[in-house]
Design an enzyme around this catalytic site. Sequence first.
Site, short mmCIF file in Angstrom:
data_model
loop_
_atom_site.label_atom_id
_atom_site.label_comp_id
_atom_site.label_asym_id
_atom_site.label_seq_id
_atom_site.Cartn_x
_atom_site.Cartn_y
_atom_site.Cartn_z
N CYS A 27 11.35 11.19 -9.96
CA CYS A 27 12.75 11.48 -9.66
C CYS A 27 12.94 12.98 -9.77
O CYS A 27 12.06 13.69 -10.24
CB CYS A 27 13.67 10.82 -10.68
SG CYS A 27 13.42 9.06 -10.85
N ARG B 99 10.98 14.35 -4.21
CA ARG B 99 10.60 13.57 -5.39
C ARG B 99 11.18 12.16 -5.35
O ARG B 99 10.98 11.37 -6.27
CB ARG B 99 11.09 14.27 -6.66
CG ARG B 99 10.55 15.68 -6.82
CD ARG B 99 11.08 16.33 -8.07
NE ARG B 99 10.58 15.67 -9.25
CZ ARG B 99 9.42 15.92 -9.84
NH1 ARG B 99 8.63 16.85 -9.34
NH2 ARG B 99 9.05 15.27 -10.91
N TRP C 142 14.00 7.85 -7.62
CA TRP C 142 12.95 7.12 -6.93
C TRP C 142 12.61 5.97 -7.87
O TRP C 142 12.00 6.16 -8.91
CB TRP C 142 11.75 8.03 -6.69
CG TRP C 142 10.71 7.40 -5.87
CD1 TRP C 142 10.71 7.25 -4.52
CD2 TRP C 142 9.49 6.84 -6.34
NE1 TRP C 142 9.57 6.62 -4.13
CE2 TRP C 142 8.80 6.35 -5.22
CE3 TRP C 142 8.92 6.68 -7.59
CZ2 TRP C 142 7.58 5.73 -5.32
CZ3 TRP C 142 7.70 6.06 -7.69
CH2 TRP C 142 7.04 5.60 -6.56
N ASN D 196 13.56 11.55 -15.71
CA ASN D 196 12.43 11.35 -14.80
C ASN D 196 11.24 10.93 -15.67
O ASN D 196 10.90 11.65 -16.61
CB ASN D 196 12.12 12.66 -14.07
CG ASN D 196 10.77 12.69 -13.39
OD1 ASN D 196 10.14 13.72 -13.31
ND2 ASN D 196 10.31 11.56 -12.93
N GLY D 197 10.67 9.77 -15.38
CA GLY D 197 9.54 9.29 -16.18
C GLY D 197 9.69 7.80 -16.43
O GLY D 197 10.48 7.13 -15.78
N GLU E 285 -13.41 5.45 3.14
CA GLU E 285 -12.20 6.26 2.94
C GLU E 285 -12.48 7.75 3.18
O GLU E 285 -11.66 8.44 3.79
CB GLU E 285 -11.65 6.02 1.52
CG GLU E 285 -10.45 6.85 1.16
CD GLU E 285 -9.24 6.70 2.09
OE1 GLU E 285 -9.21 5.78 2.93
OE2 GLU E 285 -8.32 7.54 2.00
N LYS F 208 -10.55 10.07 6.00
CA LYS F 208 -9.89 11.35 5.74
C LYS F 208 -10.39 12.39 6.74
O LYS F 208 -9.62 13.13 7.33
CB LYS F 208 -10.14 11.85 4.31
CG LYS F 208 -9.45 11.11 3.20
CD LYS F 208 -7.96 11.22 3.17
CE LYS F 208 -7.22 10.23 3.96
NZ LYS F 208 -6.87 8.96 3.69
N GLU G 82 -9.15 11.51 10.41
CA GLU G 82 -7.73 11.69 10.73
C GLU G 82 -7.28 13.14 10.62
O GLU G 82 -6.38 13.56 11.32
CB GLU G 82 -6.83 10.72 9.93
CG GLU G 82 -6.91 10.77 8.45
CD GLU G 82 -6.11 9.65 7.74
OE1 GLU G 82 -5.37 8.90 8.38
OE2 GLU G 82 -6.26 9.54 6.51
N HIS H 203 -29.53 -0.94 10.96
CA HIS H 203 -29.33 -1.92 12.02
C HIS H 203 -28.47 -1.34 13.15
O HIS H 203 -27.64 -2.04 13.74
CB HIS H 203 -28.66 -3.18 11.45
CG HIS H 203 -29.48 -3.83 10.38
ND1 HIS H 203 -30.68 -4.46 10.63
CD2 HIS H 203 -29.30 -3.91 9.04
CE1 HIS H 203 -31.20 -4.91 9.49
NE2 HIS H 203 -30.37 -4.58 8.51
N LYS I 121 3.19 8.00 8.73
CA LYS I 121 2.99 7.64 7.32
C LYS I 121 3.11 6.14 7.12
O LYS I 121 2.39 5.54 6.32
CB LYS I 121 4.04 8.39 6.48
CG LYS I 121 3.91 8.20 5.00
CD LYS I 121 2.84 9.11 4.44
CE LYS I 121 2.45 8.74 3.03
NZ LYS I 121 1.05 9.05 2.75
C1 G6P Z 1 -0.63 4.28 8.22
C2 G6P Z 1 -0.88 5.54 7.40
C3 G6P Z 1 -2.08 5.32 6.46
C4 G6P Z 1 -1.86 4.10 5.61
C5 G6P Z 1 -1.58 2.85 6.46
C6 G6P Z 1 -1.16 1.68 5.61
O1 G6P Z 1 -1.66 4.09 9.12
O2 G6P Z 1 -1.13 6.64 8.25
O3 G6P Z 1 -2.25 6.46 5.64
O4 G6P Z 1 -2.99 3.87 4.81
O5 G6P Z 1 -0.50 3.13 7.36
O6 G6P Z 1 0.03 1.98 4.98
P1 G6P Z 1 0.57 1.20 3.72
O7 G6P Z 1 1.96 1.77 3.51
O8 G6P Z 1 0.64 -0.25 4.09
O9 G6P Z 1 -0.32 1.45 2.59
#
Ligand code: G6P
Length: 607
Positions: free
Chosen positions: A2, A28, A75, A101-102, A479, A483, A486, A502, A602
Amino acid sequence: MCGIFGAILREGRVAPLIHDGLKRLEYRGYDSVGFATLHSGSLQVRKDAGGIDEVVSSLRMDEMPGAIGIGHTRWATHGAPEMVNAHPHTDCEGKIAVIHNGVIENFMELKEELINKGHSFKSRTDTEIIAHLVEEEMKGDIELGEAILKSLKRLEGSYALAILSPSDPEKIFCARHESPLVLGVSDDGVFCASDVSAMLPYTNRVVYLRNGEFAVIDVEGYKITKIQDGSPVERELQEVTWSLEMAEKQGYPHFMLKEIYEQPKSLRGSLRLQQAYLDLLTTLLDRGRELFLVAAGTSYHSCVAASYMFSKLAKLTTFPAISSEFVEQYGSSVGTDSIILAVSQSGETYDTLKAIDHARMRAATVLGVTNTVGSTLTRVSRAYLIQQSGPEIGVAATKTFTSQLIVLAQLALKLARTRGKISQDEVDDFEERLMRVPSYVEETLERHGKGIQALVDKYAGEKLFVFLGRGISSATALEARLKLLELTYVPSLAYPAGESKHGPISIIEEGVPVIFLCPRGETRKDIIGSIMEMKARGARIISVCEEGDREITMISDDIIEMPKGIPEVLSPIPYVVPLQLFAYYLAVQKGLDPDKPRNLAKSVTVP
Ligand code: G6P
């Protein structure tokens, strides 16, 4: 997470400044907002759920009278984003206003104690107990400041606090433990806020509070003491040279880098799960015949890693499933004794919610892990855990990934303990090392934060990268590759190392960089075999391995050294970190914006 902002002005109305300060803290979180101001000895509180501008304008909060006030942008962690749960929270008499906040970990027991003493609560938050605790202490006929200090000693967990009351109408009382709080001084007044960005338009002379400190501010300045023994702390103001834009990112050039560096903190937050919820999910998981871990994108990669945790530690048959494939792949076999654990940081991903709909229709038990209180996932799950990473702005997930992993690891360990499938000593040992994961990540960031640039320079021109790992490290490889893909748009592959022969091995030729994830553990022997296969075909080997691992070092062209003592089953959390940095710096080197990769969003809320 927050945002907190408070100010005491020599003259004029403080409310418009609180509004402006909170706007700068919007990153935040922004599901509810509230102000408290003091004027002619009376405390006014206005608050509601909704975005900052919307609530401020509908409640005409800019017009609130008074030169002293506090404000909060929320938040949600405890209690849905609703008006009653918005800050400030007050005591029974409405005379002590608290913003926080916390997370107060022992709030349930304190709440019960206060209810027994006759206090009545309006919200479901942990914060409200602070106002009542102070009220209770003041019954002992002590001054407000002393009552606050006494109350602080009873709190467990994390907090940044600002408290305002007509009992001492010219002061704001602040305290900090693990959540940030900074004070600022100008010719026009004195400020407190979650970070400097909020106060930069008014002053660049600031002092940072440290853990366990209590501060009283008035229009003349500030006085800091230690919470524990009340001893005074002398700390000079310092000048901040950041621009406003830099300050929002706390001096980092991009949100993504800031979020990578926030991981030790967000992981510590994610270790503070509420036991009652962890117990509930464990009980439900224990009833299942099989577990489907359902998610998209990065969240799917935490599911791949977690599937190893659940089957290795808790001996529960577990399938990670890409949410858009779930119905086709498993839809007709899911039934009443299946458990679907959906993982989604936003809690709103369309494909994941669709998979849940289907599972619910077939009477399976649906559980959730998400970063967003009040999201659809929390409404459709039978029970859920909030991962408590704080908002993530960078499109590419970093801190939410590692937090998901640490939440899922806690769940797998709890289930292992319940089921008694591995020895209590082993569970104790894993738990102890799990608590050390934030420090492993801290050490990794210290070691590679700058150093990774040399590796980026060396490999900047490459047209292809391959990521390989065995066992749980195949999830780390997936993962790390996502990164890189993307952020830099460089074609890359990730495979379980054993599978690479394979097919993928056919693209290896002289000089192709292959990144191996090699934590110490059961898979290390096999990974050495895979490295040799790739080397024999001319690949350049970059290994992420434990410090002092001579064998891996000898067969690698470059190594990224990791702290000692990380168990393999927890390794994806720290081992992904240098590769997040690698992808970030490579994107920057290529002149790309790591916060906004092309074509990505996002949260994907469409089919
Ligand atoms: C989008 C974002 C990813 C995320 C995925 C799943 O593709 O760009 O970064 O991992 O959605 O999102 P979620 O909110 O379900 O974790």
